[in-house]
Design a protein around this motif. Structure first.
Motif, PDB file in Angstrom:
ATOM      1  N   ALA A 210       0.848  -1.192   0.000  1.00  0.00           N
ATOM      2  CA  ALA A 210       0.000   0.000   0.000  1.00  0.00           C
ATOM      3  C   ALA A 210       0.885   1.245   0.000  1.00  0.00           C
ATOM      4  O   ALA A 210       1.905   1.293   0.686  1.00  0.00           O
ATOM      5  CB  ALA A 210      -0.912  -0.004   1.214  1.00  0.00           C
ATOM      6  N   PRO A 211       0.512   2.275  -0.759  1.00  0.00           N
ATOM      7  CA  PRO A 211       1.391   3.439  -0.910  1.00  0.00           C
ATOM      8  C   PRO A 211       1.380   4.416   0.257  1.00  0.00           C
ATOM      9  O   PRO A 211       2.292   5.233   0.379  1.00  0.00           O
ATOM     10  CB  PRO A 211       0.848   4.114  -2.172  1.00  0.00           C
ATOM     11  N   LEU A 212       0.338   4.364   1.107  1.00  0.00           N
ATOM     12  CA  LEU A 212       0.196   5.368   2.154  1.00  0.00           C
ATOM     13  C   LEU A 212       0.450   4.790   3.544  1.00  0.00           C
ATOM     14  O   LEU A 212      -0.048   3.708   3.868  1.00  0.00           O
ATOM     15  CB  LEU A 212      -1.209   5.968   2.130  1.00  0.00           C
ATOM     16  N   THR A 213       1.187   5.521   4.354  1.00  0.00           N
ATOM     17  CA  THR A 213       1.279   5.170   5.762  1.00  0.00           C
ATOM     18  C   THR A 213       0.009   5.633   6.454  1.00  0.00           C
ATOM     19  O   THR A 213      -0.751   6.462   5.927  1.00  0.00           O
ATOM     20  CB  THR A 213       2.483   5.847   6.433  1.00  0.00           C
ATOM     21  N   ALA A 214      -0.224   5.110   7.643  1.00  0.00           N
ATOM     22  CA  ALA A 214      -1.421   5.525   8.400  1.00  0.00           C
ATOM     23  C   ALA A 214      -1.383   7.024   8.694  1.00  0.00           C
ATOM     24  O   ALA A 214      -2.409   7.703   8.614  1.00  0.00           O
ATOM     25  CB  ALA A 214      -1.517   4.727   9.692  1.00  0.00           C
ATOM     26  N   ASP A 215      -0.212   7.553   9.012  1.00  0.00           N
ATOM     27  CA  ASP A 215      -0.101   8.986   9.303  1.00  0.00           C
ATOM     28  C   ASP A 215      -0.435   9.824   8.075  1.00  0.00           C
ATOM     29  O   ASP A 215      -1.094  10.865   8.189  1.00  0.00           O
ATOM     30  CB  ASP A 215       1.312   9.323   9.788  1.00  0.00           C
ATOM     31  N   GLU A 216       0.007   9.382   6.902  1.00  0.00           N
ATOM     32  CA  GLU A 216      -0.304  10.120   5.675  1.00  0.00           C
ATOM     33  C   GLU A 216      -1.797  10.072   5.378  1.00  0.00           C
ATOM     34  O   GLU A 216      -2.411  11.079   5.015  1.00  0.00           O
ATOM     35  CB  GLU A 216       0.493   9.538   4.510  1.00  0.00           C
ATOM     36  N   ALA A 217      -2.394   8.902   5.528  1.00  0.00           N
ATOM     37  CA  ALA A 217      -3.820   8.741   5.239  1.00  0.00           C
ATOM     38  C   ALA A 217      -4.681   9.512   6.232  1.00  0.00           C
ATOM     39  O   ALA A 217      -5.797   9.929   5.899  1.00  0.00           O
ATOM     40  CB  ALA A 217      -4.189   7.268   5.260  1.00  0.00           C
ATOM     41  N   ALA A 218      -4.171   9.694   7.449  1.00  0.00           N
ATOM     42  CA  ALA A 218      -4.953  10.385   8.478  1.00  0.00           C
ATOM     43  C   ALA A 218      -5.211  11.847   8.129  1.00  0.00           C
ATOM     44  O   ALA A 218      -6.174  12.447   8.630  1.00  0.00           O
ATOM     45  CB  ALA A 218      -4.242  10.293   9.828  1.00  0.00           C
ATOM     46  N   GLU A 219      -4.385  12.413   7.269  1.00  0.00           N
ATOM     47  CA  GLU A 219      -4.490  13.847   6.990  1.00  0.00           C
ATOM     48  C   GLU A 219      -5.849  14.239   6.440  1.00  0.00           C
ATOM     49  O   GLU A 219      -6.446  15.240   6.854  1.00  0.00           O
ATOM     50  CB  GLU A 219      -3.378  14.276   6.023  1.00  0.00           C
ATOM     51  N   VAL A 220      -6.387  13.457   5.492  1.00  0.00           N
ATOM     52  CA  VAL A 220      -7.674  13.814   4.902  1.00  0.00           C
ATOM     53  C   VAL A 220      -8.818  13.624   5.904  1.00  0.00           C
ATOM     54  O   VAL A 220      -9.798  14.369   5.894  1.00  0.00           O
ATOM     55  CB  VAL A 220      -7.930  12.999   3.606  1.00  0.00           C
ATOM     56  N   VAL A 221      -8.679  12.663   6.787  1.00  0.00           N
ATOM     57  CA  VAL A 221      -9.685  12.450   7.832  1.00  0.00           C
ATOM     58  C   VAL A 221      -9.699  13.634   8.790  1.00  0.00           C
ATOM     59  O   VAL A 221     -10.770  14.149   9.155  1.00  0.00           O
ATOM     60  CB  VAL A 221      -9.412  11.142   8.591  1.00  0.00           C
ATOM     61  N   VAL A 222      -8.525  14.074   9.174  1.00  0.00           N
ATOM     62  CA  VAL A 222      -8.424  15.191  10.117  1.00  0.00           C
ATOM     63  C   VAL A 222      -8.941  16.478   9.486  1.00  0.00           C
ATOM     64  O   VAL A 222      -9.595  17.288  10.161  1.00  0.00           O
ATOM     65  CB  VAL A 222      -6.972  15.349  10.608  1.00  0.00           C
ATOM     66  N   ARG A 223      -8.683  16.685   8.199  1.00  0.00           N
ATOM     67  CA  ARG A 223      -9.213  17.881   7.532  1.00  0.00           C
ATOM     68  C   ARG A 223     -10.740  17.911   7.624  1.00  0.00           C
ATOM     69  O   ARG A 223     -11.344  18.964   7.858  1.00  0.00           O
ATOM     70  CB  ARG A 223      -8.774  17.929   6.064  1.00  0.00           C
ATOM     71  N   ALA A 224     -11.366  16.754   7.445  1.00  0.00           N
ATOM     72  CA  ALA A 224     -12.822  16.686   7.548  1.00  0.00           C
ATOM     73  C   ALA A 224     -13.290  16.934   8.979  1.00  0.00           C
ATOM     74  O   ALA A 224     -14.372  17.481   9.208  1.00  0.00           O
ATOM     75  CB  ALA A 224     -13.324  15.334   7.055  1.00  0.00           C
ATOM     76  N   ALA A 225     -12.494  16.520   9.941  1.00  0.00           N
ATOM     77  CA  ALA A 225     -12.846  16.723  11.347  1.00  0.00           C
ATOM     78  C   ALA A 225     -12.711  18.181  11.770  1.00  0.00           C
ATOM     79  O   ALA A 225     -13.298  18.585  12.781  1.00  0.00           O
ATOM     80  CB  ALA A 225     -11.965  15.848  12.235  1.00  0.00           C
ATOM     81  N   LEU A 226     -11.960  18.950  10.992  1.00  0.00           N
ATOM     82  CA  LEU A 226     -11.695  20.352  11.340  1.00  0.00           C
ATOM     83  C   LEU A 226     -12.314  21.318  10.331  1.00  0.00           C
ATOM     84  O   LEU A 226     -11.854  22.442  10.182  1.00  0.00           O
ATOM     85  CB  LEU A 226     -10.181  20.589  11.430  1.00  0.00           C
ATOM     86  N   LEU A 227     -13.376  20.896   9.644  1.00  0.00           N
ATOM     87  CA  LEU A 227     -14.010  21.752   8.639  1.00  0.00           C
ATOM     88  C   LEU A 227     -14.410  23.099   9.235  1.00  0.00           C
ATOM     89  O   LEU A 227     -14.940  23.168  10.343  1.00  0.00           O
ATOM     90  CB  LEU A 227     -15.261  21.074   8.089  1.00  0.00           C
ATOM     91  N   PRO A 228     -14.202  24.178   8.475  1.00  0.00           N
ATOM     92  CA  PRO A 228     -14.650  25.495   8.956  1.00  0.00           C
ATOM     93  C   PRO A 228     -16.167  25.604   8.902  1.00  0.00           C
ATOM     94  O   PRO A 228     -16.842  24.801   8.248  1.00  0.00           O
ATOM     95  CB  PRO A 228     -13.987  26.466   7.958  1.00  0.00           C
ATOM     96  N   ALA A 229     -16.692  26.623   9.533  1.00  0.00           N
ATOM     97  CA  ALA A 229     -18.142  26.786   9.644  1.00  0.00           C
ATOM     98  C   ALA A 229     -18.813  26.991   8.294  1.00  0.00           C
ATOM     99  O   ALA A 229     -19.991  26.648   8.121  1.00  0.00           O
ATOM    100  CB  ALA A 229     -18.455  27.969  10.565  1.00  0.00           C
ATOM    101  N   ASN A 230     -18.086  27.531   7.315  1.00  0.00           N
ATOM    102  CA  ASN A 230     -18.695  27.798   6.005  1.00  0.00           C
ATOM    103  C   ASN A 230     -18.541  26.637   5.030  1.00  0.00           C
ATOM    104  O   ASN A 230     -18.895  26.744   3.857  1.00  0.00           O
ATOM    105  CB  ASN A 230     -18.105  29.069   5.388  1.00  0.00           C
ATOM    106  N   ALA A 231     -18.027  25.502   5.501  1.00  0.00           N
ATOM    107  CA  ALA A 231     -17.827  24.345   4.634  1.00  0.00           C
ATOM    108  C   ALA A 231     -19.151  23.665   4.322  1.00  0.00           C
ATOM    109  O   ALA A 231     -20.114  23.747   5.091  1.00  0.00           O
ATOM    110  CB  ALA A 231     -16.875  23.348   5.289  1.00  0.00           C
ATOM    111  N   VAL A 232     -19.189  22.981   3.185  1.00  0.00           N
ATOM    112  CA  VAL A 232     -20.379  22.243   2.781  1.00  0.00           C
ATOM    113  C   VAL A 232     -20.438  20.921   3.538  1.00  0.00           C
ATOM    114  O   VAL A 232     -19.424  20.237   3.697  1.00  0.00           O
ATOM    115  CB  VAL A 232     -20.373  21.982   1.265  1.00  0.00           C
ATOM    116  N   SER A 233     -21.611  20.563   4.013  1.00  0.00           N
ATOM    117  CA  SER A 233     -21.818  19.289   4.696  1.00  0.00           C
ATOM    118  C   SER A 233     -22.350  18.262   3.706  1.00  0.00           C
ATOM    119  O   SER A 233     -22.894  18.606   2.651  1.00  0.00           O
ATOM    120  CB  SER A 233     -22.824  19.464   5.837  1.00  0.00           C
TER     121      SER A 233
END
Length: 245
Positions: A210-233
């Protein structure tokens, strides 16, 4: 009080990496899993790195377990700011027997963990998420569950047939859509996320391929967890952006 984040299935792999990243972002992270010993070990490792982490035993396939966890978190924190539904299984990868299309036992386990589990946890945790001024729900899905990709002959996923896993993730994506509509008048944002092909125990075959480490893959998950208030749900994203449903 710092923001709180519950990550299901976070004693190892991607879930642990997500918990670690959210902890570094300043959250109190609630590590959860079915085995108390593994939960305690993960918490100790995070705390040793300076992260504010606590443990919570949680079997996502049991609504009673989810309700008990919610009750404990209510007593301890009064609210929940981030819920990451990460716990997932892929028993089809190792199921054996005379199988035409799908292993019945593997299919049942897959749906109870990957689809029913998030429903149980969401239902139990929603009252706490409603107490947050910026609640976030992240459902860890997969492009395997994209109906568009499964039907596109040009897609890399077209030839991959893992029926229970794919259906469980398609159903999880549907949950994201429905939940985002129900919560449209609230500050809670809901996102389905494909973390990519990750080097974890869930990876079929040789996970080192697999090309991604767990730490690398976690980045997109964390971005979703930290969405700004004006982000689309109610979106489905991977590291490159929106993914077709």
């Amino acid at each position: 009080m710092s923001r709180t984040a519950l990550v299901t299935g976070s004693t190892g792999g991607l879930g642990f990496a997500v918990a670690s990243a959210l902890g570094r972002a300043g959250h109190t992270v609630i590590v959860s899993g079915r085995t108390s010993g593994r939960v305690a070990a993960a918490v100790a490792e995070l705390q040793a790195s300076g992260i504010d982490a606590v443990g919570q035993r949680l079997d996502v396939s049991s609504f009673e377990s989810a309700r008990c966890a919610a009750s404990e978190l209510r007593t301890r924190y009064g609210r929940l700011d981030v819920l990451v539904n990460n716990a997932g299984v892929l028993p089809e990868a190792t199921a054996a027997g005379d199988i035409e299309f799908v292993h019945p036992g593997a299919a049942a386990q897959t749906f109870y963990t990957n689809t029913v589990g998030p429903l149980y946890v969401i239902e139990a945790m929603l009252p706490l998420l409603r107490r947050s001024d910026a609640g976030r729900i992240v459902n860890v899905s997969s492009t395997f569950g994209s109906l568009s990709e499964q039907q596109d002959p040009m897609s890399q996923y077209f030839s991959m047939i893992v029926p229970a896993y794919q259906a469980s993730k398609a159903a999880l994506n549907s949950i994201t859509i429905g939940l985002s509509k129900m919560l449209a008048d609230s500050p809670i944002k809901v996102t389905s996320v494909c973390p990519g092909y990750v080097q974890t125990d869930l990876t079929p075959g040789n996970k080192s391929q697999a090309p991604l480490t767990a730490d690398e893959a976690a980045e997109v998950v964390v971005r979703a967890a930290l969405l700004p208030a004006n982000a689309v749900s109610g979106t489905f994203v991977d590291a490159g952006g929106p993914v077709p449903w």
